[in-house]
Motif scaffolding. Structure first.
Motif, PDB file in Angstrom:
ATOM      1  N   ALA A 135       0.822  -1.206   0.000  1.00 50.55           N
ATOM      2  CA  ALA A 135       0.000   0.000   0.000  1.00 50.55           C
ATOM      3  C   ALA A 135       0.859   1.261   0.000  1.00 50.55           C
ATOM      4  O   ALA A 135       0.519   2.244  -0.660  1.00 50.55           O
ATOM      5  CB  ALA A 135      -0.929  -0.007   1.219  1.00 50.55           C
ATOM      6  N   TYR A 136       1.983   1.252   0.739  1.00 53.45           N
ATOM      7  CA  TYR A 136       2.787   2.471   0.811  1.00 53.45           C
ATOM      8  C   TYR A 136       3.406   2.792  -0.553  1.00 53.45           C
ATOM      9  O   TYR A 136       3.599   3.967  -0.885  1.00 53.45           O
ATOM     10  CB  TYR A 136       3.869   2.349   1.892  1.00 53.45           C
ATOM     11  CG  TYR A 136       5.068   1.512   1.534  1.00 53.45           C
ATOM     12  CD1 TYR A 136       6.184   2.059   0.914  1.00 53.45           C
ATOM     13  CD2 TYR A 136       5.097   0.148   1.837  1.00 53.45           C
ATOM     14  CE1 TYR A 136       7.284   1.294   0.596  1.00 53.45           C
ATOM     15  CE2 TYR A 136       6.185  -0.626   1.536  1.00 53.45           C
ATOM     16  CZ  TYR A 136       7.282  -0.054   0.912  1.00 53.45           C
ATOM     17  OH  TYR A 136       8.374  -0.825   0.592  1.00 53.45           O
ATOM     18  N   THR A 137       3.720   1.779  -1.350  1.00 50.53           N
ATOM     19  CA  THR A 137       4.270   2.045  -2.680  1.00 50.53           C
ATOM     20  C   THR A 137       3.202   2.614  -3.600  1.00 50.53           C
ATOM     21  O   THR A 137       3.458   3.538  -4.383  1.00 50.53           O
ATOM     22  CB  THR A 137       4.852   0.757  -3.284  1.00 50.53           C
ATOM     23  OG1 THR A 137       5.670   0.098  -2.325  1.00 50.53           O
ATOM     24  CG2 THR A 137       5.689   1.069  -4.515  1.00 50.53           C
ATOM     25  N   TYR A 138       1.979   2.074  -3.504  1.00 46.70           N
ATOM     26  CA  TYR A 138       0.898   2.618  -4.319  1.00 46.70           C
ATOM     27  C   TYR A 138       0.551   4.045  -3.886  1.00 46.70           C
ATOM     28  O   TYR A 138       0.278   4.907  -4.729  1.00 46.70           O
ATOM     29  CB  TYR A 138      -0.335   1.728  -4.225  1.00 46.70           C
ATOM     30  CG  TYR A 138      -1.492   2.229  -5.061  1.00 46.70           C
ATOM     31  CD1 TYR A 138      -1.379   2.320  -6.450  1.00 46.70           C
ATOM     32  CD2 TYR A 138      -2.683   2.637  -4.471  1.00 46.70           C
ATOM     33  CE1 TYR A 138      -2.423   2.795  -7.220  1.00 46.70           C
ATOM     34  CE2 TYR A 138      -3.736   3.110  -5.236  1.00 46.70           C
ATOM     35  CZ  TYR A 138      -3.600   3.184  -6.612  1.00 46.70           C
ATOM     36  OH  TYR A 138      -4.645   3.670  -7.369  1.00 46.70           O
ATOM     37  N   LEU A 139       0.606   4.318  -2.580  1.00 49.18           N
ATOM     38  CA  LEU A 139       0.373   5.676  -2.108  1.00 49.18           C
ATOM     39  C   LEU A 139       1.436   6.625  -2.668  1.00 49.18           C
ATOM     40  O   LEU A 139       1.135   7.771  -3.014  1.00 49.18           O
ATOM     41  CB  LEU A 139       0.384   5.709  -0.582  1.00 49.18           C
ATOM     42  CG  LEU A 139       0.139   7.076   0.062  1.00 49.18           C
ATOM     43  CD1 LEU A 139      -1.215   7.639  -0.344  1.00 49.18           C
ATOM     44  CD2 LEU A 139       0.233   6.975   1.582  1.00 49.18           C
ATOM     45  N   GLY A 140       2.676   6.150  -2.773  1.00 51.88           N
ATOM     46  CA  GLY A 140       3.714   6.962  -3.401  1.00 51.88           C
ATOM     47  C   GLY A 140       3.408   7.245  -4.855  1.00 51.88           C
ATOM     48  O   GLY A 140       3.660   8.346  -5.361  1.00 51.88           O
ATOM     49  N   THR A 141       2.842   6.254  -5.563  1.00 47.18           N
ATOM     50  CA  THR A 141       2.452   6.460  -6.955  1.00 47.18           C
ATOM     51  C   THR A 141       1.367   7.522  -7.063  1.00 47.18           C
ATOM     52  O   THR A 141       1.428   8.407  -7.927  1.00 47.18           O
ATOM     53  CB  THR A 141       1.957   5.127  -7.553  1.00 47.18           C
ATOM     54  OG1 THR A 141       3.025   4.171  -7.522  1.00 47.18           O
ATOM     55  CG2 THR A 141       1.491   5.310  -8.984  1.00 47.18           C
ATOM     56  N   VAL A 142       0.372   7.459  -6.195  1.00 49.40           N
ATOM     57  CA  VAL A 142      -0.694   8.462  -6.201  1.00 49.40           C
ATOM     58  C   VAL A 142      -0.141   9.835  -5.840  1.00 49.40           C
ATOM     59  O   VAL A 142      -0.527  10.857  -6.418  1.00 49.40           O
ATOM     60  CB  VAL A 142      -1.822   8.060  -5.232  1.00 49.40           C
ATOM     61  CG1 VAL A 142      -2.924   9.120  -5.208  1.00 49.40           C
ATOM     62  CG2 VAL A 142      -2.408   6.706  -5.618  1.00 49.40           C
ATOM     63  N   THR A 143       0.808   9.871  -4.906  1.00 52.42           N
ATOM     64  CA  THR A 143       1.374  11.145  -4.459  1.00 52.42           C
ATOM     65  C   THR A 143       2.167  11.819  -5.558  1.00 52.42           C
ATOM     66  O   THR A 143       2.069  13.042  -5.753  1.00 52.42           O
ATOM     67  CB  THR A 143       2.260  10.922  -3.228  1.00 52.42           C
ATOM     68  OG1 THR A 143       1.490  10.312  -2.185  1.00 52.42           O
ATOM     69  CG2 THR A 143       2.824  12.239  -2.718  1.00 52.42           C
ATOM     70  N   ILE A 144       2.959  11.060  -6.312  1.00 50.54           N
ATOM     71  CA  ILE A 144       3.725  11.694  -7.385  1.00 50.54           C
ATOM     72  C   ILE A 144       2.799  12.160  -8.507  1.00 50.54           C
ATOM     73  O   ILE A 144       3.030  13.194  -9.138  1.00 50.54           O
ATOM     74  CB  ILE A 144       4.828  10.763  -7.923  1.00 50.54           C
ATOM     75  CG1 ILE A 144       5.752  11.549  -8.858  1.00 50.54           C
ATOM     76  CG2 ILE A 144       4.261   9.555  -8.622  1.00 50.54           C
ATOM     77  CD1 ILE A 144       6.948  10.772  -9.340  1.00 50.54           C
ATOM     78  N   ALA A 145       1.692  11.437  -8.737  1.00 52.18           N
ATOM     79  CA  ALA A 145       0.706  11.919  -9.708  1.00 52.18           C
ATOM     80  C   ALA A 145       0.103  13.240  -9.240  1.00 52.18           C
ATOM     81  O   ALA A 145      -0.072  14.182 -10.029  1.00 52.18           O
ATOM     82  CB  ALA A 145      -0.384  10.870  -9.914  1.00 52.18           C
ATOM     83  N   ALA A 146      -0.214  13.338  -7.941  1.00 50.02           N
ATOM     84  CA  ALA A 146      -0.736  14.591  -7.397  1.00 50.02           C
ATOM     85  C   ALA A 146       0.301  15.705  -7.504  1.00 50.02           C
ATOM     86  O   ALA A 146      -0.029  16.862  -7.797  1.00 50.02           O
ATOM     87  CB  ALA A 146      -1.149  14.391  -5.944  1.00 50.02           C
ATOM     88  N   LEU A 147       1.572  15.374  -7.273  1.00 49.67           N
ATOM     89  CA  LEU A 147       2.643  16.362  -7.387  1.00 49.67           C
ATOM     90  C   LEU A 147       2.720  16.941  -8.797  1.00 49.67           C
ATOM     91  O   LEU A 147       2.847  18.164  -8.975  1.00 49.67           O
ATOM     92  CB  LEU A 147       3.975  15.716  -7.004  1.00 49.67           C
ATOM     93  CG  LEU A 147       5.243  16.534  -7.228  1.00 49.67           C
ATOM     94  CD1 LEU A 147       5.244  17.782  -6.351  1.00 49.67           C
ATOM     95  CD2 LEU A 147       6.480  15.677  -6.934  1.00 49.67           C
ATOM     96  N   ILE A 148       2.609  16.087  -9.806  1.00 47.53           N
ATOM     97  CA  ILE A 148       2.663  16.565 -11.185  1.00 47.53           C
ATOM     98  C   ILE A 148       1.455  17.441 -11.496  1.00 47.53           C
ATOM     99  O   ILE A 148       1.560  18.450 -12.208  1.00 47.53           O
ATOM    100  CB  ILE A 148       2.761  15.372 -12.158  1.00 47.53           C
ATOM    101  CG1 ILE A 148       4.055  14.600 -11.893  1.00 47.53           C
ATOM    102  CG2 ILE A 148       2.695  15.828 -13.593  1.00 47.53           C
ATOM    103  CD1 ILE A 148       5.309  15.430 -12.007  1.00 47.53           C
TER     104      ILE A 148
END
Length: 309
Positions: A291-304
């Protein structure tokens, strides 16, 4: 520069925020190239091993993404960008809350239940500790079974649910993951507690919206009491069964809830923020086991999204 890579202007905003190499480890591979590799994978959803050679070894890109998802580097970058936007007065604090279910690929299943006794930054003894410049906290808590990895069975099948709060310009302010069968209403307080935009100068991070918009799934009395306790005005419609129950109780049922129909129309901002997030294929379908890796994926999408809005 390939399609979807960081532009020079975007790189200039991120470069000074990125962690420096630690004294105990070797040099980082070029940050810009590795981040572009992560972006390529988040945008297209390809397997890590299929990354184009221009991004360097796929293991380097994957381990950097996993490490920064673990130690909070992606979240730190997002917070810094949000702080700069808030200092410039470019955040609309009329916040909308909603959730979306994400179908989990079959590769997302099968995470090990047993947790090692000690984790390094990347979650593997082979990773070099102390290189990102953030605290050596190891892999985030959680894990073990489907619920521990935010996986569940819902109408959509094997899913993860993304709960988010979005500002008035359709940008995610806070993100929370739960298993797909979890309800929306009980997560409202947790999502709003995640809203924390640091100040540029002194002072506490801003965490209180000017106004909150949400649909009928969030209309519980507990949520309304929570918002009143924090002094947050809100526009949430009342369900028909709640209205009938209140009227049936007469004077003991309390006053009708206020509802501004015109203001409620602005709630579409969170729907548009969800559409922007799901424009990234690795967000629209979950492939990560952890889950923490997927949350990182969502976070970098939000960052962009923040960098390009």
């Amino acid at each position: 520069m390939g399609r979807g890579d960081l532009t020079n202007a975007e790189w200039d905003r991120l470069e000074s925020l990125l962690p420096r190499g630690g004294a105990r480890g070797g040099r980082w591979s070029d940050h810009r190239r590795v981040i572009n590799g992560v972006l390529y994978r988040v945008r297209t959803g390809v397997q890590w091993r299929d990354l184009p050679e221009r991004f360097g070894p796929w293991e380097t890109v994957y381990k950097r993404h996993r490490r920064w998802s673990s130690d909070g580097t992606w979240q730190m970058l997002l917070s810094k960008v949000q702080a700069a936007e808030d200092a410039a007065g470019r955040i609309d604090w009329e916040v909308s809350v909603d959730s979306t279910a994400v179908r989990a690929h079959q590769h997302a299943a099968g995470a090990r239940r047993r947790r090692p006794s000690r984790f390094l930054k990347g979650g593997s003894p082979a990773d070099e500790p102390g290189r990102s410049g953030v605290s050596e906290t190891g892999r985030p808590a959680g894990g073990g079974g489907q619920v521990g990895e935010c996986l569940g069975r819902s109408r959509g099948g094997f899913t993860t649910k993304i709960h988010l709060a979005a500002d008035g310009r359709c940008r995610p302010l806070a993100v929370l993951l739960t298993p797909g069968h979890y309800g929306d209403g009980p997560q409202m307080q947790s999502v709003l507690e995640q809203v924390s935009v640091p100040r540029k100068g002194v002072g506490r991070p801003r965490s209180r919206p000017d106004h909150v918009l949400a649909d009928k799934a969030y209309t519980s009395r507990e949520n309304r009491r929570y918002l009143r306790r924090r002094g947050i005005s809100h526009t949430i419609p009342e369900r028909l069964d709640q209205r009938r129950h209140r009227r049936k109780r007469g004077s003991q049922g309390g006053r009708p809830t206020g509802f501004d129909r015109e203001r409620y129309k602005k709630r579409n901002t969170v729907e548009r923020a969800i559409n922007r997030l799901k424009g990234f294929r690795a967000v629209a379908t979950r492939y990560e086991k952890r889950a923490y890796t997927y949350l990182g994926t969502v976070t970098i999408a939000a960052l962009i999204i923040w960098l390009r809005t």
